[in-house]
Scaffold this active site. Sequence first.
Site, PDB file in Angstrom:
ATOM      1  N   LYS A 124       5.614 -10.698  -4.038  1.00 53.65           N
ATOM      2  CA  LYS A 124       4.214 -10.915  -3.643  1.00 53.65           C
ATOM      3  C   LYS A 124       3.589 -12.097  -4.386  1.00 53.65           C
ATOM      4  O   LYS A 124       2.733 -12.780  -3.837  1.00 53.65           O
ATOM      5  CB  LYS A 124       3.388  -9.654  -3.885  1.00 53.65           C
ATOM      6  CG  LYS A 124       3.681  -8.571  -2.860  1.00 53.65           C
ATOM      7  CD  LYS A 124       2.496  -7.665  -2.649  1.00 53.65           C
ATOM      8  CE  LYS A 124       2.726  -6.777  -1.440  1.00 53.65           C
ATOM      9  NZ  LYS A 124       1.603  -5.898  -1.157  1.00 53.65           N
ATOM     10  N   LYS A 208      11.351  -7.021   4.499  1.00 53.61           N
ATOM     11  CA  LYS A 208      10.862  -5.768   5.075  1.00 53.61           C
ATOM     12  C   LYS A 208       9.603  -6.037   5.892  1.00 53.61           C
ATOM     13  O   LYS A 208       8.862  -6.982   5.619  1.00 53.61           O
ATOM     14  CB  LYS A 208      10.591  -4.735   3.977  1.00 53.61           C
ATOM     15  CG  LYS A 208       9.260  -4.869   3.299  1.00 53.61           C
ATOM     16  CD  LYS A 208       8.869  -3.612   2.553  1.00 53.61           C
ATOM     17  CE  LYS A 208       7.432  -3.716   2.063  1.00 53.61           C
ATOM     18  NZ  LYS A 208       6.422  -3.346   3.052  1.00 53.61           N
ATOM     19  N   LYS A 211       2.445  -5.005   6.251  1.00 49.85           N
ATOM     20  CA  LYS A 211       1.121  -5.111   6.869  1.00 49.85           C
ATOM     21  C   LYS A 211       0.471  -6.459   6.621  1.00 49.85           C
ATOM     22  O   LYS A 211      -0.167  -7.028   7.472  1.00 49.85           O
ATOM     23  CB  LYS A 211       0.172  -4.055   6.267  1.00 49.85           C
ATOM     24  CG  LYS A 211       0.230  -2.708   6.900  1.00 49.85           C
ATOM     25  CD  LYS A 211      -0.941  -1.890   6.394  1.00 49.85           C
ATOM     26  CE  LYS A 211      -0.512  -0.846   5.404  1.00 49.85           C
ATOM     27  NZ  LYS A 211      -0.523  -1.200   4.020  1.00 49.85           N
TER      28      LYS A 211
HETATM   29  P1  ATP Z   1       1.304  -4.642   2.266  1.00 48.50           P
HETATM   30  O1  ATP Z   1       1.980  -5.666   3.160  1.00 48.50           O
HETATM   31  O2  ATP Z   1      -0.181  -4.779   2.242  1.00 48.50           O
HETATM   32  O3  ATP Z   1       1.939  -4.572   0.907  1.00 48.50           O
HETATM   33  P2  ATP Z   1       2.912  -2.520   3.356  1.00 48.50           P
HETATM   34  O4  ATP Z   1       3.171  -2.729   4.805  1.00 48.50           O
HETATM   35  O5  ATP Z   1       4.023  -2.900   2.423  1.00 48.50           O
HETATM   36  O6  ATP Z   1       1.554  -3.246   2.946  1.00 48.50           O
HETATM   37  P3  ATP Z   1       2.000  -0.170   1.933  1.00 48.50           P
HETATM   38  O7  ATP Z   1       0.595   0.252   2.126  1.00 48.50           O
HETATM   39  O8  ATP Z   1       2.315  -0.955   0.694  1.00 48.50           O
HETATM   40  O9  ATP Z   1       2.507  -1.020   3.193  1.00 48.50           O
HETATM   41  O10 ATP Z   1       2.966   1.081   2.007  1.00 48.50           O
HETATM   42  C1  ATP Z   1       2.634   2.312   2.611  1.00 48.50           C
HETATM   43  C2  ATP Z   1       3.896   3.137   2.775  1.00 48.50           C
HETATM   44  O11 ATP Z   1       4.734   2.568   3.798  1.00 48.50           O
HETATM   45  C3  ATP Z   1       4.779   3.185   1.510  1.00 48.50           C
HETATM   46  O12 ATP Z   1       5.320   4.481   1.379  1.00 48.50           O
HETATM   47  C4  ATP Z   1       5.857   2.185   1.790  1.00 48.50           C
HETATM   48  O13 ATP Z   1       7.054   2.466   1.077  1.00 48.50           O
HETATM   49  C5  ATP Z   1       6.041   2.369   3.278  1.00 48.50           C
HETATM   50  N1  ATP Z   1       6.572   1.152   3.885  1.00 48.50           N
HETATM   51  C6  ATP Z   1       6.001  -0.075   3.854  1.00 48.50           C
HETATM   52  N2  ATP Z   1       6.747  -0.967   4.527  1.00 48.50           N
HETATM   53  C7  ATP Z   1       7.827  -0.281   4.992  1.00 48.50           C
HETATM   54  C8  ATP Z   1       8.972  -0.645   5.771  1.00 48.50           C
HETATM   55  N3  ATP Z   1       9.138  -1.896   6.203  1.00 48.50           N
HETATM   56  N4  ATP Z   1       9.883   0.305   6.074  1.00 48.50           N
HETATM   57  C9  ATP Z   1       9.711   1.594   5.662  1.00 48.50           C
HETATM   58  N5  ATP Z   1       8.650   2.005   4.916  1.00 48.50           N
HETATM   59  C10 ATP Z   1       7.718   1.084   4.581  1.00 48.50           C
END
Ligand code: ATP
Length: 217
Positions: A124, A208, A211
């Site tokens: 990040k 991965k 969001k």
């Molecule tokens: P950001 O991009 O803002 O960091 P994010 O998409 O990584 O957001 P989080 O809010 O950080 O999402 O994570 C919420 C939940 O979703 C966590 O349990 C995280 O492990 C899960 N998660 C996030 N991205 C993935 C993915 N690509 N595959 C499976 N689980 C995910």
Amino acid sequence: MTDVAADTVPYLGPERVLSGIQPTGNLHLGNYLGALRRFVPLAERCETLYCIVDMHAITVWQDPAELRRSTRGLAAAYIAAGLDPARSIIFNQSQVPAHAELAWILSCVARIGWMNRMTQFKEKAGKDRERASLGLYAYPALMAADILVYKATHVPVGEDQKQHLELARDIEQKFMVDYGVPGFLPLPEPLIEGPAPRVMSLRDGTKKMSKSDPSDY
Ligand code: ATP
Ligand code: LTN
């Protein structure tokens, strides 16, 4: 400081589930399959707390009005996914000051060498690490506080959070040794299960799905 091994005394409290999602934009398939989908069946088995982690969200810039909107949107998504507010505690992290208070104590227990190994920070922060916020670096200590403040025993998350949970366990173990309170806290178990614990990005298959990864779609 005492010498008592923290894991020699078992934690005897009740099973309790806690997890959190950041209100950083629209939920995607990874959030649903990796985390949210598993929140509902757990709520039928034991005490569950599901948090909207807005203090984690502000470790990178968020527009305040947009953050407010996303926080409400995520609460709605929790309910739309099947969570029953009568059965699970659904709440906003910043409304409970104990999260930030405990995070400070845990920051004093965590070691800089441990934090330096966190791959999410490296990803990040990108190349210009010196310009990342201190909050982004301390992020895992706040996550450990989210879990520990409720003595949660199980944490359903996607695979990307495994390293943060291992760190939370290390911090807790050191806390119990340093303060001579073995068995005071549970060592939380990650629940990383199901067919899709890590959904990859549709635009870059080496990363991965995320969001806050900007996309016009
Ligand atoms: P950001 O991009 O803002 O960091 P994010 O998409 O990584 O957001 P989080 O809010 O950080 O999402 O994570 C919420 C939940 O979703 C966590 O349990 C995280 O492990 C899960 N998660 C996030 N991205 C993935 C993915 N690509 N595959 C499976 N689980 C995910
Ligand atoms: N760091 C997590 C979100 C999060 C979390 C938590 C998950 C914050 N606090 C406590 C489980 C338990 C992430 O998904 N990026």
